[in-house]
Enzyme design. Structure first.
Site: not given
Length: 539
Positions: A39-40, A79, A83, A132, A134, A157, A246, A295-296, A326
């Site tokens: 994540d991130d 996010c 996904r 996660k 989301h 998140s 994240h 994811d990004n 992001k």
């Protein structure tokens, strides 16, 4: 010399293997799949990608034993859309998920969209999601209703709910209130009203979550899921969506000098991925494909708690203000690290420059499982197994990163990648560490960068240049064709309506929805066996 100490994860693996609890699975025709989504995470957060990074020896070893993809992209720069695209192989304008879901969302990934888990379960796989989600948690949007036999994790998140030990964030957030409404403190960008829940299937087993132990518990649950699948003789698909990197960051120990909070958290993620690789190898090398990606890009407004972009700094945008990471369509927003490991099948020590995407995970795994793609819809992803196996280095000719909130209508397609060229019909910057944002600018004709020469996206081609005039017609045709294809497709629309009744809460009588076990608050002295005897359900 003293006896070297073993980490809890190493002890877990040794216990399973040496204690006889781990029975190697008999290789079936269908491979096992493990998809790890960070994540991130920044492209430069892997040492294999960026020499300045020293905290990822296990990921770097994974790269050395597998194939590293250096032109790999998330399907969105936020996010939920990213996904949704991973699990459907379709962009947000097709699957309906164009921006993030809230803690009170009634909807989620549209129910008429078929997930990767549903396809693989229909092909005989045990399916598990850990981490996660989301993509909607209310009613039939829960992972157990979207093709996953087993779920353990958080519904959104981990900054979208308070905890007793909040970890590191900017701005810092207070812990959950414990005694009545008077203890509640409103703070910008912080969720102080409802504690973050932890689910096992549809049961809330902890609220608030203990963030410091989450990584260890994810590994434990992954090991148990893999063991159950191995015992059943069925192939498995494990989707492991990490909390790292994240915010809030919650490294297990105080960081060593010079490493910082982010470096310590990156080391923890690296160790977690290393343990998952050990679990995969224990099944017998050659039976399991492991795919690691993100994811990004990094969340730049979090300053020293954000990841490294590597060379993808979006210099043109930075000169005008705002972040190019992001939430943006600059390379730093959607170019992510990607490693694929499958001993005996995926070449070791190889670096591929094929243009690939998270969108490709769905059709590739479906093909490798011998299953069929869902009918009556079009897919943006490709079966890239020839690229994985080293037989080709040709991926997409065209990719379209959707708007992520920094500029333009969210989810719309206003940027196009064609081979080495990247065209912007709209530009803008997300919030940067200094609080600045970049203004939205429309470009007609589009800005065009040649990424082969200008990876920093610093200087667009001169509109009057021969190169610009040569490539513009092909870009215009590809852009028009992409929009026409989506308009002609069977597209879905997500329900983004909200209702406070949809917020996961295991005890509505207690401030913050705090659960109480036999020995007090779950966050301080939780007994999982007690909790399983007195389940709290999210309905």
């Amino acid at each position: 010399m003293g006896t070297p100490s073993l980490s809890p994860w190493a002890v877990l693996v040794l216990t399973l293997v040496l204690g006889g609890l781990w029975a190697p699975c008999v290789l079936s025709r269908q491979p096992n799949f493990i998809v790890i989504l960070a994540d991130d995470v920044g492209w430069g957060d892997l040492g294999a990608n960026w020499a300045e990074t020293k905290e990822t020896p296990r990921l770097d070893q994974l790269a050395a034993e597998g194939t590293r993809f250096v032109d790999f992209h998330s399907a969105a720069s936020t996010c939920s859309p990213s996904r949704a695209s991973l699990l459907t192989g379709r962009l947000g304008l097709r699957n309906g998920v164009t921006h993030n879901f809230a803690i009170s969302s009634l909807g989620g990934l549209p129910l008429n969209e078929t997930t990767l888990a549903e396809v693989l379960r229909g092909a005989g796989y045990s399916t598990g999601a850990i981490g996660k989600w989301h993509l909607g948690h209310h009613g039939r949007h829960h992972p157990n209703s979207r093709g996953f036999d087993f779920y353990f994790g958080i519904p959104y998140s981990h900054d979208m709910g308070c905890t007793d030990n909040p970890g590191y964030n900017l701005p810092p957030c207070p812990p959950c209130p414990r005694h009545g409404t008077a203890a509640r403190v409103a703070k910008k960008d912080c969720y102080t009203e409802v504690a973050l829940p932890l689910f096992e299937n549809v049961t809330i087993v902890q609220q608030p979550v203990e963030l410091g132990s989450l990584a260890r518990r994810y590994v434990e649950e992954a090991a148990q899921f893999i063991q159950r699948a191995s015992d059943s003789g069925r192939p498995f698909f494990l989707y492991l969506a990490l909390a790292h990197m994240h915010v809030p960051l919650s490294p297990p120990l105080p960081p060593a000098p010079g490493r910082g909070i982010y470096g310590a958290s990156l080391s923890e993620m690296d160790e977690l991925v290393g343990r998952i690789k050990e679990l995969a190898d224990s099944l017998g090398k050659g039976s399991t494909l492991l795919w690691f990606t993100g994811d990004n890009g990094p969340w730049a407004q979090k300053c020293e708690l954000a990841g490294r972009l590597g060379p993808f700094v979006g210099a043109w945008q930075r000169q005008r203000g705002g972040s190019s990471a992001k939430q943006t369509t600059w390379e730093g927003g959607h170019r992510v690290p990607a490693l694929v490991y499958w001993p005996g099948r995926v070449p070791a020590g190889r670096t591929s420059r094929a243009l690939l995407s998270v969108l490709d995970i769905f059709p590739t795994l479906v093909a490798l499982a011998g299953a069929a793609l869902p009918p009556n819809r079009r897919f943006d992803g490709l079966d890239v197994s020839p690229v994985l196996f080293g037989r080709s280095d040709v991926g997409h000719k065209v990719l379209l990163p959707p708007n992520g909130g920094a500029a333009g209508k969210v989810g719309e397609l206003e940027v196009l990648r064609l081979a080495q060229y990247k065209a912007f019909y709209t530009t803008g910057g997300a919030m940067a560490c200094d609080g600045s944002t970049g203004p939205t600018e429309r470009h007609q004709p589009p800005l065009i960068f040649n990424l082969d020469r200008d990876i920093q996206e610093q200087e667009p081609l001169d509109v009057a240049s021969r190169e610009y005039q040569a490539v513009l017609p092909a870009i215009s045709r590809a852009y028009a064709q992409a929009l026409q294809d989506i308009a002609a497709d069977n597209v879905s629309v997500a329900d983004y309506s909200q209702d406070p009744a949809a917020i996961p809460c295991c005890n509505v009588q207690h401030v913050g929805c705090r659960c109480h076990g036999a020995h007090g608050a779950l966050g301080s002295s939780w007994d999982p066996h007690v909790e399983k005897r007195t389940p709290r359900l999210c309905l």
